[in-house]
Motif scaffolding. Sequence first.
Motif, short mmCIF file in Angstrom:
data_model
loop_
_atom_site.label_atom_id
_atom_site.label_comp_id
_atom_site.label_asym_id
_atom_site.label_seq_id
_atom_site.Cartn_x
_atom_site.Cartn_y
_atom_site.Cartn_z
N SER A 161 1.08 -1.32 0.05
CA SER A 161 -0.12 -0.14 0.00
C SER A 161 0.97 1.33 -0.11
CB SER A 161 -0.92 0.01 1.28
OG SER A 161 -1.39 -1.22 1.46
N THR A 162 0.36 2.35 -0.44
CA THR A 162 1.04 3.71 -0.45
C THR A 162 0.01 4.77 -0.71
OG1 THR A 162 2.89 4.77 -1.65
CG2 THR A 162 1.24 3.56 -3.14
N ASP A 163 0.63 5.90 -0.45
CA ASP A 163 -0.02 7.27 -0.77
C ASP A 163 -0.58 7.30 -2.31
OD1 ASP A 163 0.16 8.05 1.74
OD2 ASP A 163 2.16 8.76 1.36
N ASN A 164 -1.65 7.79 -2.53
CA ASN A 164 -2.06 7.74 -4.07
C ASN A 164 -1.64 8.86 -4.75
OD1 ASN A 164 -3.74 7.13 -6.20
ND2 ASN A 164 -5.58 7.35 -5.30
N GLU A 167 -8.13 -1.09 -10.26
CA GLU A 167 -7.59 0.21 -10.05
C GLU A 167 -7.90 0.97 -8.85
OE1 GLU A 167 -6.79 3.01 -13.79
OE2 GLU A 167 -8.50 1.89 -14.03
N ASP A 168 -9.37 0.68 -8.25
CA ASP A 168 -9.82 1.27 -7.23
C ASP A 168 -9.36 0.33 -6.07
OD1 ASP A 168 -10.97 2.25 -5.15
OD2 ASP A 168 -13.06 2.13 -5.83
N GLY A 169 -8.14 0.57 -5.35
CA GLY A 169 -7.76 -0.47 -4.29
C GLY A 169 -8.62 -0.60 -3.06
N LYS A 198 -9.41 -3.36 -0.05
CA LYS A 198 -9.19 -3.22 1.47
C LYS A 198 -10.48 -3.77 1.95
CE LYS A 198 -7.50 0.53 2.82
NZ LYS A 198 -7.33 2.26 2.41
N LEU A 199 -11.63 -3.52 1.22
CA LEU A 199 -12.78 -3.53 1.89
C LEU A 199 -13.32 -5.00 1.86
CD1 LEU A 199 -15.57 -1.30 0.21
CD2 LEU A 199 -15.34 -1.56 2.68
N ASP A 219 -5.75 4.78 5.73
CA ASP A 219 -5.85 5.73 4.51
C ASP A 219 -4.84 5.40 3.11
OD1 ASP A 219 -3.70 6.33 6.20
OD2 ASP A 219 -3.95 8.52 6.37
N LYS A 220 -4.34 4.34 3.55
CA LYS A 220 -3.40 4.02 2.13
C LYS A 220 -4.21 3.29 0.92
CE LYS A 220 0.12 5.24 4.33
NZ LYS A 220 0.62 6.78 4.18
N GLU A 221 -3.44 3.47 -0.12
CA GLU A 221 -4.25 3.01 -1.56
C GLU A 221 -3.60 1.59 -1.58
OE1 GLU A 221 -6.16 3.97 -3.97
OE2 GLU A 221 -5.47 2.99 -5.66
#
Length: 289
Positions: free
Chosen positions: A80-83, A116-118, A122-123, A130-132
């Motif tokens: 995961s990372t910042d978007n 694309e929508d990480g 996560k869900l 709050d990471k992507e």
Amino acid sequence: MNYKELIEQSKSTRDFKDKEVPQKIIEQVSEYSSDSTTIFPDQKIQMKLLQDGHEVYHALEGMAGFNGIMIKAPQYILFSTDNTKDHQINVGYYVQNMILKLEDLGIDSCWIAIPEDGEIIKLALNIADDKEAAALIAIGYDNNQVKVINRFHFGENYSKTDMKVVENNVATRLTMDKIVYLDSWGNNMSVDRLIEMKMNDIFHYAVMAPSTYNRQPWRFILKGDHLYLAIRRDPGVNDELDLLDAGIIMLYVELMMRDANITGKWHVVTDTKMDGIPQNYRYIGFYSH
Ligand SMILES: Cc1cc2nc3c(=O)[nH]c(=O)nc-3n(C[C@H](O)[C@H](O)[C@H](O)COP(=O)(O)O)c2cc1C
């Protein structure tokens, strides 16, 4: 690490033994990651071990993997990372470096494409931060005793179970003369010319980079002391996968440049247009001093 050997032997594993990767190995990879540099040093990338492979497999079935075909594995690692802009380039570069380290420690793996929508991932995995969610890999031990690629070394003692058929993964790759142009797009460089310029080794290993659907979307223009990179856009492959594929080949080129004592670094300039590159290609940047 002997990168040439690791790159040569690297392959995607899709059939894993029911055997977990020891925690100690994960810690070693984690330590290695803190000592490693990336293309965007300010971008923090987190690794999260997903311990219960069975649960993850069922949670992501139909959602992750090519056409929703999830790969069954004893464990997974989620990155995961910042978007931030172009973050997937750095993620590709970083994750492939971790894959080589895992391989060095005897662990097999496979990239798994995620939406694309990480957030969806996560869900499904009940992860709240709050990471992507940027990348996913399956890890474990290859169950396929036939296809693996350890090299034979004369004079060493191999038991029958260790003996693996040698299969060079270059066979499924483009040859280097198909991916490198001299000075301008379409002006293919011959292997002889690359040998003359002492750059054959770099591309020999670079083409072994994994890519989505093994589509090998990378093309290079060698001009002066700059090496320009463009990535083909293909129907059915989203932008993020294009950028992951870019980051992976950038790691391989950089490792091989270093091996050849050519100093330099990657400059990412995705905002810039580059004359002569066809519309179905995306210009990523260049390697130079
Ligand atoms: C970003 C990325 C995503 C990938 N996703 C999947 C996947 O979802 N399922 C799969 O079976 N292989 C996946 N792969 C593996 C590629 O298909 C594989 O690297 C390519 O076919 C080359 O084979 P090799 O890795 O054995 O050399 C992915 C590779 C990359 C780079």
